[in-house]
Design a protein around this motif. Structure first.
Motif, PDB file in Angstrom:
ATOM      1  N   CYS A   1       0.786  -1.146  -0.106  1.00  0.00           N
ATOM      2  CA  CYS A   1      -0.115  -0.051   0.061  1.00  0.00           C
ATOM      3  C   CYS A   1       0.729   1.168  -0.022  1.00  0.00           C
ATOM      4  CB  CYS A   1      -0.905   0.043   1.281  1.00  0.00           C
ATOM      5  SG  CYS A   1      -2.106  -1.254   1.344  1.00  0.00           S
TER       6      CYS A   1
ATOM      7  N   GLU B   1      -1.737   6.327   2.316  1.00  0.00           N
ATOM      8  CA  GLU B   1      -2.786   5.666   2.568  1.00  0.00           C
ATOM      9  C   GLU B   1      -3.263   5.424   4.037  1.00  0.00           C
ATOM     10  OE1 GLU B   1      -4.426   3.438  -1.401  1.00  0.00           O
ATOM     11  OE2 GLU B   1      -2.612   2.647  -0.293  1.00  0.00           O
TER      12      GLU B   1
ATOM     13  N   LYS C   1      -8.894  -3.332  -0.214  1.00  0.00           N
ATOM     14  CA  LYS C   1      -8.342  -3.297  -1.643  1.00  0.00           C
ATOM     15  C   LYS C   1      -8.573  -4.543  -2.403  1.00  0.00           C
ATOM     16  CE  LYS C   1      -4.816  -0.105  -0.566  1.00  0.00           C
ATOM     17  NZ  LYS C   1      -4.894   0.774  -1.782  1.00  0.00           N
TER      18      LYS C   1
ATOM     19  N   TRP D   1      -6.794  -6.706  -5.282  1.00  0.00           N
ATOM     20  CA  TRP D   1      -5.518  -6.926  -6.043  1.00  0.00           C
ATOM     21  C   TRP D   1      -5.589  -7.955  -7.134  1.00  0.00           C
ATOM     22  CZ3 TRP D   1      -1.392  -3.668  -4.416  1.00  0.00           C
ATOM     23  CH2 TRP D   1      -1.450  -3.237  -3.302  1.00  0.00           C
TER      24      TRP D   1
ATOM     25  N   CYS E   1      -3.000  -2.670  -7.511  1.00  0.00           N
ATOM     26  CA  CYS E   1      -4.462  -2.558  -6.828  1.00  0.00           C
ATOM     27  C   CYS E   1      -5.408  -2.006  -7.905  1.00  0.00           C
ATOM     28  CB  CYS E   1      -4.436  -1.647  -5.772  1.00  0.00           C
ATOM     29  SG  CYS E   1      -5.616  -1.068  -4.678  1.00  0.00           S
TER      30      CYS E   1
ATOM     31  N   THR F   1      -9.950   0.428  -4.570  1.00  0.00           N
ATOM     32  CA  THR F   1     -10.041   0.718  -3.011  1.00  0.00           C
ATOM     33  C   THR F   1     -11.169   1.383  -2.693  1.00  0.00           C
ATOM     34  OG1 THR F   1      -7.371   1.206  -3.062  1.00  0.00           O
ATOM     35  CG2 THR F   1      -8.763   1.967  -1.254  1.00  0.00           C
TER      36      THR F   1
END
Length: 448
Positions: free
Chosen positions: A257, A261, A287, A289, A296, A299
Motif C-alpha cells: 500500500c 493511505e 483493496k 489486488w 491494486c 480501493t
C-alpha cells in the motif's frame, strides 16, 4: 412460538486446546477434519466413526491456518512463527519438507490461490500492510514431492524399490534416481536364497534394495559405487538430495500500500477467481489486488472516516463470486455488504478489465459486537458469522435478515468456520459445516 435453534450433529473436544483453524479433507476414500490448536498441534479426526486418528506437533506457536495444496501435502501458518510445508504418509504422520521463516506477529490468516500461490502478511517490512505472494511449487519441485511421498509410503512395505528417475542438478553433474515398484514383494526366504539375482544386499530385515545411479556411477551417500544396503540410508540420501537442490522453488512478490493511505496492518484476506485477492486493513480500507500484475485495481473505505488507532477494525471477509456478494465483519457490531462492479472484454483468449470498482452497500447490526470469521455458503443464499460472544449467527444474503443463532461454544469466541466442500456419506445433509473456538470444541452442524 419460534422453534429453538438446532443442536450440533456432533462435538469433538477431547484433549484439544483452543482451536484456531479447521480444514475439511473429503474424497472418495476419506472424510476427515483437521484442527489446528493453540499449543501448536494439528489433530486429525475421522468423521466416519468420530475418533481421532493422529495428532501432529507442528511447532510451539498457535496454528493460525491450514491448507492442503494437493493430496498428502499441507501448509501450516503459525502465529509469531514460520509457515511450513508438510508431507503426510499413509499413517497420517507429518514430515516437514520446507519452512518459510516469518516475523509476523498478527492474526491475519494466509490464503492459498490455485493450490500453488500462498499469500501471507509480511513481517519483514516496516509497513504492516505489505503482503507477500509466494509460489510454492514448480514442475520440477512437484516431481521431488512425488518421489519423497512415494518413498515414505513404501519404505516399510517390503517391496523391491528401484530408484532411477529422480533428477538433481549439482554443478555440471546430473544424477538421476528413479522410484518405482517392481510389482513383486520380496520375502526373506527369496532374498536369502538368491541375493545376487536381485542385484542388492540384504539388510537386517532380509529385504532387498536396489539403487541405480546414472550420470556419475557414484552413490550420493558416500561417493562410491557400493550399493545402499538399507531403506533408512536411502531415505537419508533422498532427504539430502531434496534439501540441497539448487532449484529456487519459493519465489516472492509483494503487494504494498502507499504510505500516504495509512492503511495500517492487514487484517483479513480472501482470494477468488484465479488471480484476484481482497484485503481489508486496520484503518477500514478494502483493496482488490491482481496477483498477476501485483496492481491494486480498486480501493474503498468501509468506515466514514479513515481510522487511525480507532476502536473499529475489520477482522474477517468473504466474497461469493457467482452472486457478486461480499461481507466484512469486525470488532464492531456492524456487518458491511459490498460488491464488485467491472467492465470486461474477452479478446484473444484473455479477459481485459476496463473498469473495476469495489462498492460498499448495505450494513446490518448484530446484537453484540465482535466477530472473528465470516463464511458465505456455496449456493450464495446465506452467510454465517462466528462471534466473540460464542454464537454463530446465520443471515440471509438477499435480505440481510437474521435467520438463526447457534450457541454451543459456551460463550467463548468462535475462531473459525468451514463448509464441507462436498456431500459426505457419514452425515446426512447437503450443507454440513464446522465451527471451532477458544473453548477447545469442534462442532459439526447441518442447518437449512
Amino acid at each position: 412460538m419460534s422453534q429453538p435453534p438446532p443442536d450440533p450433529l456432533f462435538i469433538f473436544h477431547e484433549g484439544m486446546e483452543s482451536v484456531f483453524c479447521l480444514l475439511f479433507v473429503v474424497n472418495e476414500n476419506d472424510e476427515l477434519i483437521y484442527a489446528g490448536t493453540g499449543d501448536g498441534k494439528v489433530h486429525i479426526w475421522d468423521l466416519k466413526d468420530n475418533r481421532r486418528l493422529k495428532t501432529n506437533q507442528i511447532g510451539d506457536n498457535a496454528c493460525l491456518q491450514l491448507h492442503q495444496t494437493r493430496e498428502g501435502l499441507f501448509v501450516t501458518q503459525e502465529k509469531s512463527g514460520p509457515t511450513t510445508l508438510w508431507l503426510e504418509d499413509s499413517s497420517r504422520h507429518w514430515t516437514k519438507t520446507r519452512e518459510i521463516p516469518s516475523s509476523y506477529v498478527g492474526f491475519c490468516r494466509s490464503v492459498l490461490v490455485n493450490g500453488k500461490w500462498l499469500v501471507l502478511p509480511c513481517g519483514d517490512h516496516k509497513a504492516g500492510s505489505t503482503l507477500e505472494v509466494l509460489c510454492l511449487e514448480d514442475e520440477e519441485e512437484e516431481n521431488k514431492f512425488e518421489v519423497k511421498r512415494f518413498f515414505m509410503e513404501h519404505k516399510n512395505s517390503g517391496f523391491e524399490l528401484d530408484f532411477t528417475s529422480f533428477l538433481k542438478k549439482s554443478g555440471d553433474t546430473e544424477q538421476a534416481i528413479c522410484c518405482k515398484l517392481e510389482g513383486t514383494k520380496k520375502t526373506q526366504k527369496d532374498t536369502e536364497e538368491s541375493p545376487e539375482t536381485s542385484g542388492g544386499k540384504l539388510n537386517k530385515t532380509g529385504k532387498s534394495t536396489v539403487c541405480e545411479l546414472s550420470g556419475t556411477g557414484k552413490s550420493p551417500a558416500n561417493g562410491s559405487q557400493d550399493q545402499i544396503t538399507s531403506l533408512s540410508e536411502l531415505g537419508d540420501t533422498l532427504d539430502d538430495i531434496i534439501s540441497n537442490s539448487d532449484v529456487a522453488t519459493i519465489k516472492g512478490k509483494y503487494l504494498c500500500c502507499k504510505k500516504t493511505e495509512k492503511a495500517g496492518e492487514v487484517m483479513a484476506l480472501k482470494s477468488f477467481g484465479y488471480k484476484f485477492l481482497l484485503a481489508v486493513y486496520e484503518s477500514g480500507l478494502m483493496k482488490l489486488w491482481c496477483l498477476i500484475t501485483q496492481e491494486c485495481w480498486s480501493t474503498v473505505s468501509l468506515f466514514d472516516n479513515i481510522q487511525d488507532g480507532g476502536s473499529e477494525c475489520p477482522m474477517a471477509i468473504d466474497f461469493h463470486e457467482n452472486s457478486n456478494f461480499g461481507i466484512v465483519a469486525g470488532s464492531s457490531a456492524e456487518l458491511f455488504e459490498f460488491s464488485w462492479e467491472y467492465a470486461a472484454d474477452y479478446r484473444k483468449r484473455t479477459w481485459t478489465y476496463s473498469m473495476s470498482n469495489l462498492i460498499k452497500k448495505r450494513t446490518v447490526t448484530m446484537t453484540n459486537p465482535g466477530a472473528n470469521c465470516v463464511k458465505i455458503r456455496e449456493d450464495g443464499k446465506l452467510f454465517m458469522v462466528g462471534c466473540w460472544d460464542g454464537r454463530i449467527r446465520l443471515f440471509s444474503c438477499k435480505t440481510l435478515s437474521l435467520l438463526v443463532v447457534l450457541d454451543s461454544h459456551r460463550k467463548k469466541t468462535v475462531q473459525d468456520l468451514v463448509i464441507s466442500p462436498s456431500e459426505m456419506r457419514s452425515w446426512s445433509g447437503d450443507n454440513i459445516f464446522a465451527s471451532c473456538g477458544v473453548d477447545g470444541r469442534l462442532c459439526l452442524w447441518s442447518v437449512y
